[in-house]
Write a protein that holds these residues in place. Structure first.
Motif, PDB file in Angstrom:
ATOM      1  N   SER A   1      -1.753 -25.082  27.114  1.00 36.13           N
ATOM      2  CA  SER A   1      -2.107 -26.461  26.736  1.00 36.13           C
ATOM      3  C   SER A   1      -3.235 -26.486  25.718  1.00 36.13           C
ATOM      4  O   SER A   1      -3.208 -27.250  24.731  1.00 36.13           O
ATOM      5  CB  SER A   1      -2.520 -27.244  27.985  1.00 36.13           C
ATOM      6  N   LEU A   2      -4.216 -25.615  25.924  1.00 34.68           N
ATOM      7  CA  LEU A   2      -5.323 -25.551  24.981  1.00 34.68           C
ATOM      8  C   LEU A   2      -4.858 -25.067  23.615  1.00 34.68           C
ATOM      9  O   LEU A   2      -5.279 -25.595  22.568  1.00 34.68           O
ATOM     10  CB  LEU A   2      -6.418 -24.629  25.527  1.00 34.68           C
ATOM     11  N   LYS A   3      -3.971 -24.074  23.623  1.00 36.15           N
ATOM     12  CA  LYS A   3      -3.445 -23.573  22.349  1.00 36.15           C
ATOM     13  C   LYS A   3      -2.657 -24.656  21.621  1.00 36.15           C
ATOM     14  O   LYS A   3      -2.764 -24.833  20.399  1.00 36.15           O
ATOM     15  CB  LYS A   3      -2.569 -22.357  22.580  1.00 36.15           C
TER      16      LYS A   3
ATOM     17  N   LEU B   1     -12.286 -26.860  22.024  1.00 43.42           N
ATOM     18  CA  LEU B   1     -11.003 -26.339  22.514  1.00 43.42           C
ATOM     19  C   LEU B   1     -10.984 -24.807  22.425  1.00 43.42           C
ATOM     20  O   LEU B   1     -10.536 -24.132  23.375  1.00 43.42           O
ATOM     21  CB  LEU B   1      -9.849 -26.922  21.700  1.00 43.42           C
TER      22      LEU B   1
ATOM     23  N   ALA C   1     -13.203 -23.534  25.072  1.00 46.14           N
ATOM     24  CA  ALA C   1     -12.549 -23.653  26.380  1.00 46.14           C
ATOM     25  C   ALA C   1     -11.482 -22.588  26.553  1.00 46.14           C
ATOM     26  O   ALA C   1     -11.320 -22.027  27.651  1.00 46.14           O
ATOM     27  CB  ALA C   1     -11.951 -25.044  26.524  1.00 46.14           C
ATOM     28  N   LEU C   2     -10.741 -22.307  25.448  1.00 47.50           N
ATOM     29  CA  LEU C   2      -9.711 -21.269  25.506  1.00 47.50           C
ATOM     30  C   LEU C   2     -10.346 -19.900  25.740  1.00 47.50           C
ATOM     31  O   LEU C   2      -9.846 -19.094  26.554  1.00 47.50           O
ATOM     32  CB  LEU C   2      -8.900 -21.269  24.213  1.00 47.50           C
TER      33      LEU C   2
ATOM     34  N   GLN D   1      -3.058 -27.845  21.993  1.00 46.00           N
ATOM     35  CA  GLN D   1      -4.008 -28.852  21.541  1.00 46.00           C
ATOM     36  C   GLN D   1      -4.766 -28.374  20.314  1.00 46.00           C
ATOM     37  O   GLN D   1      -5.023 -29.153  19.377  1.00 46.00           O
ATOM     38  CB  GLN D   1      -4.992 -29.179  22.674  1.00 46.00           C
TER      39      GLN D   1
ATOM     40  N   GLN E   1      -4.195 -22.362  29.279  1.00 48.78           N
ATOM     41  CA  GLN E   1      -4.297 -21.673  27.997  1.00 48.78           C
ATOM     42  C   GLN E   1      -3.235 -22.173  27.021  1.00 48.78           C
ATOM     43  O   GLN E   1      -3.522 -22.407  25.835  1.00 48.78           O
ATOM     44  CB  GLN E   1      -4.175 -20.170  28.195  1.00 48.78           C
TER      45      GLN E   1
ATOM     46  N   LYS F   1     -11.359 -19.324  29.311  1.00 47.62           N
ATOM     47  CA  LYS F   1     -10.283 -19.039  30.263  1.00 47.62           C
ATOM     48  C   LYS F   1      -9.934 -17.550  30.285  1.00 47.62           C
ATOM     49  O   LYS F   1      -9.197 -17.096  31.173  1.00 47.62           O
ATOM     50  CB  LYS F   1      -9.024 -19.853  29.889  1.00 47.62           C
TER      51      LYS F   1
END
Length: 435
Positions: free
Chosen positions: A378-380, A327, A330-331, A382, A376, A334
């Motif tokens: 959503s990733l944060k 995660l 992935a963040l 998560q 971003q 981005k």
């Protein structure tokens, strides 16, 4: 003959018959002035007959007395011999009777001595049994104290504690029972020793009686050194009858027999108490051991389950950590597209005048920026959720590790300390040797 005797009493004593004759003639020829009493022949005959009768009477009387004396001597001799023979028979009978009672007393005395020995051994077994309860009491008490070292949730009043307390209560009851049996046995031994002393005194008296009676039986008329004894007080002291004498010994025998039977019953009661107590304590010990083993299995199963949960938790923590890494990666990935999109959008916003149109590129860049921003966020979110999950998993891991440590300590207390301590009992030692 009689006349010569009469005249001779009147004549002086001379040395010869011629002198006597001369003296007689002289006395007859001389005149006498005395008047003499002349007896006639009848008187003389009467006197003679009277003398004969008196002589015959005295002679008959003497013969009668002599015959009576002979009869008395013979009768006295016969009766004395008969009485001595009767006394000898009575002495022999008495010796036989006293010997009979003595033998009965000796036999009972031997039985009493043997019973005292048996009861003393039974008392020693009781003392051993009572002393043998001290170690189980110490072990059970130490087990309870040791189990107080359990921690946290494991410090519970479980079946093991309940049975250990039951064991201590049972041991206390057994100790009270053994003490009561010891007191009764000690009293029995005292009574047996008392009757033993009584039997010994009776046997001693009968020994002395036999010695004296046998001495008397051996005495006879020819025994030297004897003297007649004339002491009425010796006879006045014999106030005990034969019936009282036999009753006295019979009472001693009956009392001894009753005490001996009661002693046998006491020994049987002691053996029963020791054996039953041993069986109950052995059964309780096996029950406590079973409870310990059951509790150890339960703790082991719980520890194994917790270790399985810990392993799963560790795996999950690893997975969550991997997920967080992805995660965060992935963040971070981005950031470049966001920079490209926002840079493009910013550069194109500098187009002059009418060229600043909302064309498809403008719309696409705006949509791209919004999409990246949403991703971003959503990733944060998560990542935050994963971090929270990871924190809970770590906390749960610590709890599991702590609980596993507690379970290990509980197992170590029950298995390595308590059960090992209880193995030193070897309950065979409670039952005294020979039982």
């Amino acid at each position: 003959m009689q006349m010569t005797t009469s005249y001779s009493s009147l004549l002086p004593s001379y040395g010869s018959k011629r002198d006597v004759g001369k003296a007689l003639l002289t006395s007859l020829s001389q005149p006498s002035n005395e008047v003499r009493d002349r007896k006639n022949p009848t008187d003389w005959t009467a006197a003679l007959n009277m003398h004969v009768r008196v002589s015959d009477k005295d002679k008959n009387k003497a013969e009668t007395q002599r015959e009576a004396s002979n009869r008395l001597i013979k009768e006295a001799d016969q009766k004395t011999k008969m009485k001595q023979a009767e006394i000898n028979r009575n002495l022999q009978d008495r010796i036989t009777t006293v010997s009979y009672w003595k033998q009965r007393l000796v036999t009972e005395h031997q039985s009493i001595c043997q019973e005292i020995s048996n009861l003393t051994m039974s008392k020693q077994k009781l003392q051993q049994a009572l002393a043998a309860t001290e170690t189980p009491v110490e072990v059970s008490t130490n087990c309870l104290k040791t189990r107080e070292n359990r921690e946290s949730i494991d410090l519970v009043q479980d079946f093991v504690d309940d049975e250990l307390l039951n064991e201590l209560n049972l041991l206390s009851e057994v100790q009270k029972l053994m003490t009561t049996r010891l007191d009764s046995t000690t009293e029995r031994i005292k009574l047996l020793n008392d009757i033993k002393s009584g039997l010994e005194a009776d046997i001693s008296d009968k020994d002395e009686c036999l010695r004296l009676d046998e001495h008397c039986y051996k005495l006879h008329n020819g025994t030297s050194g004897m003297q007649a004894v004339s002491q009425p007080g010796l006879y006045e002291g014999h106030t005990t009858t034969v019936e009282k004498h036999e009753h006295f010994s019979q009472i001693n025998l009956e009392t001894a027999e009753v005490l001996r039977v009661k002693s046998v019953l006491q020994r049987e009661l002691n053996d029963f108490s020791v054996n039953k107590s041993n069986d109950e304590l052995l059964k309780q010990s096996e029950l406590v051991g079973g409870m310990f083993r059951s509790r150890i299995r339960e703790l082991t199963d719980a520890k194994n389950f917790l270790e399985s949960q810990l392993e799963k938790t560790n795996q999950e923590i690893s997975s969550v950590e991997d997920s967080l890494h992805q995660l965060r990666e992935a963040l971070r990935n981005k950031d470049a597209p966001m920079k490209v999109a926002t840079t493009r959008f910013a550069v194109r916003s500098k187009r002059p005048n009418v060229e600043l149109t909302r064309d498809s590129v403008h719309t696409g860049l705006w949509s791209e920026i919004n999409n990246i921003t949403q991703f971003q966020e959503s990733l944060k979110n998560q990542i935050a959720s994963a971090e929270e999950t990871l924190s809970k998993l770590v906390a749960n891991k610590k709890r599991l590790e702590t609980d596993i440590t507690i379970k290990k300590k509980s197992i170590q207390i029950d298995e390595q300390q308590c059960l090992r301590l209880r193995k030193t009992l070897h309950w065979r030692g409670y039952r005294p040797a020979g039982m």
